[in-house]
Design a protein around this motif. Structure first.
Motif, PDB file in Angstrom:
ATOM      1  N   SER A   1       4.696   1.895  16.257  1.00 20.93           N
ATOM      2  CA  SER A   1       5.618   2.002  15.129  1.00 20.93           C
ATOM      3  C   SER A   1       4.879   2.460  13.871  1.00 20.93           C
ATOM      4  O   SER A   1       5.363   3.323  13.129  1.00 20.93           O
ATOM      5  CB  SER A   1       6.289   0.647  14.889  1.00 20.93           C
ATOM      6  N   PHE A   2       3.691   1.921  13.656  1.00 16.93           N
ATOM      7  CA  PHE A   2       2.930   2.294  12.467  1.00 16.93           C
ATOM      8  C   PHE A   2       2.484   3.754  12.520  1.00 16.93           C
ATOM      9  O   PHE A   2       2.444   4.437  11.498  1.00 16.93           O
ATOM     10  CB  PHE A   2       1.706   1.387  12.328  1.00 16.93           C
ATOM     11  N   SER A   3       2.172   4.238  13.721  1.00 14.71           N
ATOM     12  CA  SER A   3       1.708   5.625  13.853  1.00 14.71           C
ATOM     13  C   SER A   3       2.757   6.630  13.420  1.00 14.71           C
ATOM     14  O   SER A   3       2.444   7.771  13.093  1.00 14.71           O
ATOM     15  CB  SER A   3       1.322   5.918  15.295  1.00 14.71           C
ATOM     16  N   ARG A   4       4.002   6.197  13.444  1.00 16.40           N
ATOM     17  CA  ARG A   4       5.060   7.116  13.018  1.00 16.40           C
ATOM     18  C   ARG A   4       5.140   7.236  11.509  1.00 16.40           C
ATOM     19  O   ARG A   4       5.832   8.095  10.988  1.00 16.40           O
ATOM     20  CB  ARG A   4       6.416   6.615  13.543  1.00 16.40           C
ATOM     21  N   THR A   5       4.429   6.367  10.799  1.00 15.49           N
ATOM     22  CA  THR A   5       4.457   6.401   9.341  1.00 15.49           C
ATOM     23  C   THR A   5       4.016   7.763   8.835  1.00 15.49           C
ATOM     24  O   THR A   5       2.945   8.229   9.182  1.00 15.49           O
ATOM     25  CB  THR A   5       3.501   5.338   8.752  1.00 15.49           C
ATOM     26  N   GLU A   6       4.837   8.383   8.028  1.00 18.23           N
ATOM     27  CA  GLU A   6       4.441   9.627   7.378  1.00 18.23           C
ATOM     28  C   GLU A   6       3.924   9.273   5.994  1.00 18.23           C
ATOM     29  O   GLU A   6       4.404   8.348   5.366  1.00 18.23           O
ATOM     30  CB  GLU A   6       5.637  10.573   7.251  1.00 18.23           C
ATOM     31  N   ALA A   7       2.944  10.006   5.559  1.00 20.98           N
ATOM     32  CA  ALA A   7       2.317   9.641   4.291  1.00 20.98           C
ATOM     33  C   ALA A   7       3.138  10.080   3.089  1.00 20.98           C
ATOM     34  O   ALA A   7       2.806   9.783   1.966  1.00 20.98           O
ATOM     35  CB  ALA A   7       0.932  10.246   4.212  1.00 20.98           C
ATOM     36  N   THR A   8       4.210  10.806   3.324  1.00 16.86           N
ATOM     37  CA  THR A   8       4.911  11.341   2.150  1.00 16.86           C
ATOM     38  C   THR A   8       6.205  10.621   1.875  1.00 16.86           C
ATOM     39  O   THR A   8       6.648   9.856   2.679  1.00 16.86           O
ATOM     40  CB  THR A   8       5.221  12.827   2.336  1.00 16.86           C
TER      41      THR A   8
ATOM     42  N   THR B   1       8.295  -0.540   9.517  1.00 14.09           N
ATOM     43  CA  THR B   1       9.617   0.083   9.472  1.00 14.09           C
ATOM     44  C   THR B   1      10.229   0.000   8.085  1.00 14.09           C
ATOM     45  O   THR B   1      11.293   0.564   7.856  1.00 14.09           O
ATOM     46  CB  THR B   1      10.576  -0.607  10.457  1.00 14.09           C
ATOM     47  N   LEU B   2       9.586  -0.705   7.161  1.00 18.77           N
ATOM     48  CA  LEU B   2      10.194  -0.937   5.851  1.00 18.77           C
ATOM     49  C   LEU B   2       9.417  -0.234   4.744  1.00 18.77           C
ATOM     50  O   LEU B   2       8.222  -0.012   4.869  1.00 18.77           O
ATOM     51  CB  LEU B   2      10.268  -2.438   5.558  1.00 18.77           C
ATOM     52  N   LYS B   3      10.130   0.077   3.649  1.00 23.13           N
ATOM     53  CA  LYS B   3       9.490   0.831   2.579  1.00 23.13           C
ATOM     54  C   LYS B   3       9.264   0.023   1.312  1.00 23.13           C
ATOM     55  O   LYS B   3       8.450   0.399   0.477  1.00 23.13           O
ATOM     56  CB  LYS B   3      10.324   2.071   2.254  1.00 23.13           C
TER      57      LYS B   3
ATOM     58  N   ILE C   1      -8.353  15.238  -1.269  1.00 23.43           N
ATOM     59  CA  ILE C   1      -7.048  15.415  -1.915  1.00 23.43           C
ATOM     60  C   ILE C   1      -6.900  14.500  -3.111  1.00 23.43           C
ATOM     61  O   ILE C   1      -7.230  13.325  -3.048  1.00 23.43           O
ATOM     62  CB  ILE C   1      -5.896  15.090  -0.952  1.00 23.43           C
ATOM     63  N   ILE C   2      -6.393  15.069  -4.194  1.00 23.94           N
ATOM     64  CA  ILE C   2      -5.987  14.241  -5.318  1.00 23.94           C
ATOM     65  C   ILE C   2      -4.484  14.432  -5.467  1.00 23.94           C
ATOM     66  O   ILE C   2      -4.000  15.519  -5.763  1.00 23.94           O
ATOM     67  CB  ILE C   2      -6.747  14.609  -6.606  1.00 23.94           C
ATOM     68  N   PHE C   3      -3.773  13.354  -5.199  1.00 24.31           N
ATOM     69  CA  PHE C   3      -2.310  13.425  -5.195  1.00 24.31           C
ATOM     70  C   PHE C   3      -1.748  13.343  -6.609  1.00 24.31           C
ATOM     71  O   PHE C   3      -2.425  12.954  -7.545  1.00 24.31           O
ATOM     72  CB  PHE C   3      -1.736  12.261  -4.389  1.00 24.31           C
ATOM     73  N   GLN C   4      -0.462  13.670  -6.709  1.00 23.13           N
ATOM     74  CA  GLN C   4       0.221  13.553  -7.995  1.00 23.13           C
ATOM     75  C   GLN C   4       0.200  12.125  -8.512  1.00 23.13           C
ATOM     76  O   GLN C   4      -0.091  11.870  -9.656  1.00 23.13           O
ATOM     77  CB  GLN C   4       1.683  13.963  -7.825  1.00 23.13           C
ATOM     78  N   GLU C   5       0.557  11.189  -7.627  1.00 25.26           N
ATOM     79  CA  GLU C   5       0.547   9.787  -8.038  1.00 25.26           C
ATOM     80  C   GLU C   5      -0.813   9.192  -7.679  1.00 25.26           C
ATOM     81  O   GLU C   5      -1.431   9.605  -6.714  1.00 25.26           O
ATOM     82  CB  GLU C   5       1.634   9.000  -7.298  1.00 25.26           C
ATOM     83  N   THR C   6      -1.228   8.217  -8.478  1.00 27.25           N
ATOM     84  CA  THR C   6      -2.537   7.641  -8.198  1.00 27.25           C
ATOM     85  C   THR C   6      -2.518   6.891  -6.867  1.00 27.25           C
ATOM     86  O   THR C   6      -1.551   6.249  -6.504  1.00 27.25           O
ATOM     87  CB  THR C   6      -3.024   6.729  -9.355  1.00 27.25           C
TER      88      THR C   6
ATOM     89  N   ASP D   1       0.830  -1.205   0.000  1.00 26.76           N
ATOM     90  CA  ASP D   1       0.000   0.000   0.000  1.00 26.76           C
ATOM     91  C   ASP D   1       0.861   1.250   0.000  1.00 26.76           C
ATOM     92  O   ASP D   1       0.507   2.267  -0.592  1.00 26.76           O
ATOM     93  CB  ASP D   1      -0.936   0.016   1.218  1.00 26.76           C
ATOM     94  N   LYS D   2       1.998   1.171   0.693  1.00 27.25           N
ATOM     95  CA  LYS D   2       2.914   2.313   0.680  1.00 27.25           C
ATOM     96  C   LYS D   2       3.481   2.490  -0.720  1.00 27.25           C
ATOM     97  O   LYS D   2       3.516   3.593  -1.250  1.00 27.25           O
ATOM     98  CB  LYS D   2       4.081   2.088   1.656  1.00 27.25           C
ATOM     99  N   GLU D   3       3.899   1.389  -1.321  1.00 26.31           N
ATOM    100  CA  GLU D   3       4.527   1.469  -2.648  1.00 26.31           C
ATOM    101  C   GLU D   3       3.560   1.955  -3.709  1.00 26.31           C
ATOM    102  O   GLU D   3       3.902   2.759  -4.563  1.00 26.31           O
ATOM    103  CB  GLU D   3       5.054   0.093  -3.063  1.00 26.31           C
ATOM    104  N   PHE D   4       2.335   1.433  -3.682  1.00 31.59           N
ATOM    105  CA  PHE D   4       1.384   1.767  -4.736  1.00 31.59           C
ATOM    106  C   PHE D   4       0.577   3.020  -4.419  1.00 31.59           C
ATOM    107  O   PHE D   4      -0.282   3.409  -5.194  1.00 31.59           O
ATOM    108  CB  PHE D   4       0.444   0.592  -5.007  1.00 31.59           C
ATOM    109  N   GLY D   5       0.830   3.634  -3.275  1.00 33.93           N
ATOM    110  CA  GLY D   5       0.208   4.921  -2.984  1.00 33.93           C
ATOM    111  C   GLY D   5      -1.098   4.850  -2.201  1.00 33.93           C
ATOM    112  O   GLY D   5      -1.551   5.858  -1.693  1.00 33.93           O
ATOM    113  N   TYR D   6      -1.698   3.639  -2.115  1.00 38.67           N
ATOM    114  CA  TYR D   6      -3.001   3.588  -1.459  1.00 38.67           C
ATOM    115  C   TYR D   6      -2.913   3.983   0.014  1.00 38.67           C
ATOM    116  O   TYR D   6      -3.866   4.504   0.585  1.00 38.67           O
ATOM    117  CB  TYR D   6      -3.632   2.193  -1.583  1.00 38.67           C
ATOM    118  N   MET D   7      -1.739   3.773   0.615  1.00 38.44           N
ATOM    119  CA  MET D   7      -1.574   4.131   2.023  1.00 38.44           C
ATOM    120  C   MET D   7      -1.867   5.608   2.256  1.00 38.44           C
ATOM    121  O   MET D   7      -2.373   5.993   3.308  1.00 38.44           O
ATOM    122  CB  MET D   7      -0.144   3.783   2.465  1.00 38.44           C
ATOM    123  N   ARG D   8      -1.577   6.431   1.258  1.00 37.74           N
ATOM    124  CA  ARG D   8      -1.851   7.866   1.434  1.00 37.74           C
ATOM    125  C   ARG D   8      -3.348   8.119   1.523  1.00 37.74           C
ATOM    126  O   ARG D   8      -3.799   8.948   2.300  1.00 37.74           O
ATOM    127  CB  ARG D   8      -1.261   8.670   0.272  1.00 37.74           C
ATOM    128  N   GLU D   9      -4.105   7.420   0.691  1.00 34.15           N
ATOM    129  CA  GLU D   9      -5.560   7.546   0.761  1.00 34.15           C
ATOM    130  C   GLU D   9      -6.053   7.205   2.170  1.00 34.15           C
ATOM    131  O   GLU D   9      -6.918   7.876   2.718  1.00 34.15           O
ATOM    132  CB  GLU D   9      -6.200   6.617  -0.294  1.00 34.15           C
TER     133      GLU D   9
END
Lengths: 277, 328
Positions: free
Chosen positions: A270-277, A167-169, B81-86, A89-97
């Motif tokens: 540990s997960f709470s420290r995850t930054e979305a960026t 802890t991993l990306k 929010i709509i981010f740069q990456e999907t 989810d982090k890699e594919f961006g869904y984690m930000r959602e």
């Protein structure tokens, strides 16, 4: 609460949709049971006192012995790999959602762990397909007792998985760490061979391995240890003891509950420290 | 009415690197507010701070009256929010993606169906509702993300480079949807872009460069600041011509790519006179209204498309690219 359910639901839904993963996580335990179990069974029997062994040891059947371990393996690998979804989810961006939504970090962590646990219980139950082929007798009451124990074990292991994943990306890194962890944990759990006569240092590792207690609980339920003769119990390695105290089933449950609480707290922090960026 | 976004002295440092240096601005309700600048100017960092994804190093900001550090959940409920990456889940259907979003944002179960239909209609994806997102084109995914961002009726919609990587036709479609949104929902739209032409739909534009706001005004006023129309000429001897123009018309001339560029007021009248009396033989003459690119050039001395990304930014981008390759 609705957030936890949503996170859980997504992971369960995706698991059942991903056929390859379903088959894949089924294939490994299956191969172990067939190749390792059947292959080793003769040698094991010989070691246990030869084919002409007398008395209770004649009842020792290696495939039967291994079966609870295989169930443990299925639950263990499925739940620890379930945390891969966090890294993906982090890699594919869904984690930000997920992270920009108003769901708390704690709910996300719990939802993820519950999702992994559910899927793992399902995988464990799937192993029951083998029961008729290996000559075990399992009734509904055994299965009903097995499900909460599988869930408890899966919860502990999924929390460990989430702790690592937070802890991993990259999924490569995650898979590597998990591979390193899986083998010692599995082999030092009593899943594949009775844990007796081991060097002292190894014994220490066995006793701190949460999977040891998990496998022991599965054995006690599936093999109906309470109906066994003491000698067979000993041969099956069912007299697990710490500091000369033979561990009871209740103590194992308590140990797993404690481990579950500790790891879910660590994982959430540990997960709470995850930054979305 | 109070501004919907208020920013005071907001700053963000990444170790030694000052990504955003104490910016101040406010955005009114219903506005389309553009953030313009080259890559690495600090646009995304600012958006990430406003959307509670990144903790500011200093300063403060309020969205819909909520502090972005102290009331993160209220802010999150107020924004889309709509981010740069999907950030869609490729393996799920459009409907499932939207349904999950409803649950994340606590949209009442009884109105979910209606909302999903409504937002899919806005972006023309109603007939794709049951399809797996993996099968969508880039433009469709973008539209679905816009739809998703609207599901919980946010007060502010952040769009971080909404059209990056899309073909021109799809890009113009996306803008149509965004304008439609503004008219229909009266939503405040905060967008970043480094496409000059796209920034023109904004009510106001903040130009950002090296982490600082260097201008903030309507597109019209910004263009006026440039000082009139743009004349572009090429001649047989550009250097001589440049000297002549600077001497005779007292204009500041830029010589680039074999072309001379300068600004004049009342360009149409000027041009008639100019062509008649200019001594160096002319190859081509072009007169146009200034674009935001000219504005940026005027403000910074650089064109926005000349990639002025810092070393760090380039590294970040390369890493992301190699990660993508590894994934597929």
């Amino acid at each position: 609460m609705a957030g936890i359910v949503a996170i859980w639901q997504r992971d369960v839904l995706k698991f059942f949709r991903d056929r390859a993963r379903l088959v894949g996580s089924f294939a490994m335990p299956f191969m172990f049971l067939i190749l390792f179990g059947s292959g080793m069974s003769g040698a094991m029997k010989a070691m246990m006192g030869g084919t002409g062994a007398s008395g209770p040891l004649r009842d020792f059947d290696f495939v039967e012995f291994m079966f609870p371990g295989i169930v443990g393996m299925a639950v263990f690998t499925t739940s620890i790999f379930s945390a891969l979804s966090v890294v993906q989810d982090k890699e594919f961006g869904y984690m930000r959602e997920i992270l920009v939504s108003p769901i708390s970090r704690m709910s996300i962590a719990i939802g993820k762990v519950l999702g992994g646990s559910t899927v793992a219980v399902f995988q464990g139950l799937l192993m029951m397909i083998f029961v008729p082929f290996i000559g075990l007798e399992i009734n509904l009451s055994i299965i009903l007792r097995l499900i909460p124990v599988m869930f408890l074990v899966a919860f502990v292991i999924s929390s460990i998985g989430l702790l690592i994943a937070s802890t991993l990306k990259t999924s490569q890194a995650f898979q590597m760490v998990i591979q390193i962890l899986i083998f010692p944990m599995l082999f030092l759990s009593g899943a594949f061979f009775p844990l007796s006569g081991m060097p002292a240092w190894m014994n220490v590792l066995v006793k701190i391995n949460p999977l040891t207690y998990a496998v022991d609980m599965f054995k006690k339920i599936i093999l109906q240890a309470d109906q066994m003769t003491p000698a067979l119990k000993e041969a099956m390695g069912l007299n697990l003891s710490v500091f000369n105290h033979t561990i009871t089933f209740t103590e194992e449950v308590l140990f797993m509950v404690a481990a579950g609480l500790i790891f879910i707290i660590l994982a959430t922090v540990s997960f709470s420290r995850t930054e979305a960026t | 009415m109070d501004p919907i976004i208020e920013v005071k002295g907001l700053k963000k440092d990444f170790k030694q690197f000052e990504a955003v240096k104490e910016v101040d601005f406010s955005v009114e309700q219903g506005e389309i507010f553009g953030f313009l600048g080259p890559n690495g100017a600090g646009k995304s960092t600012t958006i990430n701070m406003l959307s509670t994804m990144l903790k500011p190093t200093g300063g403060e900001a309020r969205i819909n009256g909520f502090d972005i550090v102290k009331s993160r959940n209220d802010v999150r409920n107020s924004i889309g929010i709509i981010f740069q990456e999907t950030t869609l889940d490729d393996k799920l259907t459009a409907n499932e993606n939207l349904m999950l979003h409803c649950k994340f944002y606590g949209v009442d179960p009884s109105i979910r169906e209606e909302r999903i239909r409504e937002v899919l209609h806005i972006v023309d994806l109603a007939d794709k509702r049951k399809q797996i997102v993996e099968t969508f084109s880039g433009g469709m995914k973008r539209r679905l993300e816009i739809a998703r961002g609207l599901l919980h009726y946010p007060k502010v919609l952040f769009l971080d480079e909404p059209t990056v990587g899309l073909d021109p036709q799809t890009r113009s479609h996306i803008w149509e949807y965004i304008l439609k949104l503004k008219e229909k929902a009266g939503i405040t739209i905060f967008l970043t872009t480094h496409y000059m032409d796209e920034a023109e739909i904004c009510d106001r534009i903040a130009v950002m460069d090296h982490g600082e706001l260097i201008a903030l005004d309507t597109p019209y006023e910004l263009k006026n600041k440039v000082g009139g129309d743009v004349v572009e000429i090429s001649t047989s001897d550009n250097e001589a011509a440049q000297a002549k123009i600077e001497q005779n018309y007292e204009r500041n001339v830029k010589n680039k790519d074999n072309r001379l560029t300068f600004h004049v007021t009342k360009g149409d009248e000027f041009l008639v006179q100019f062509v008649r009396e200019f001594e160096v033989p002319l190859h081509s003459v072009n007169l146009r209204r200034p674009t935001l690119n000219d504005v940026f050039l005027h403000l910074t001395g650089r064109e926005i498309r000349e990639e002025t990304a810092s070393q760090k930014e380039i590294m970040k981008r390369n890493m992301k690219m190699s990660m993508r390759k590894g994934r597929r």
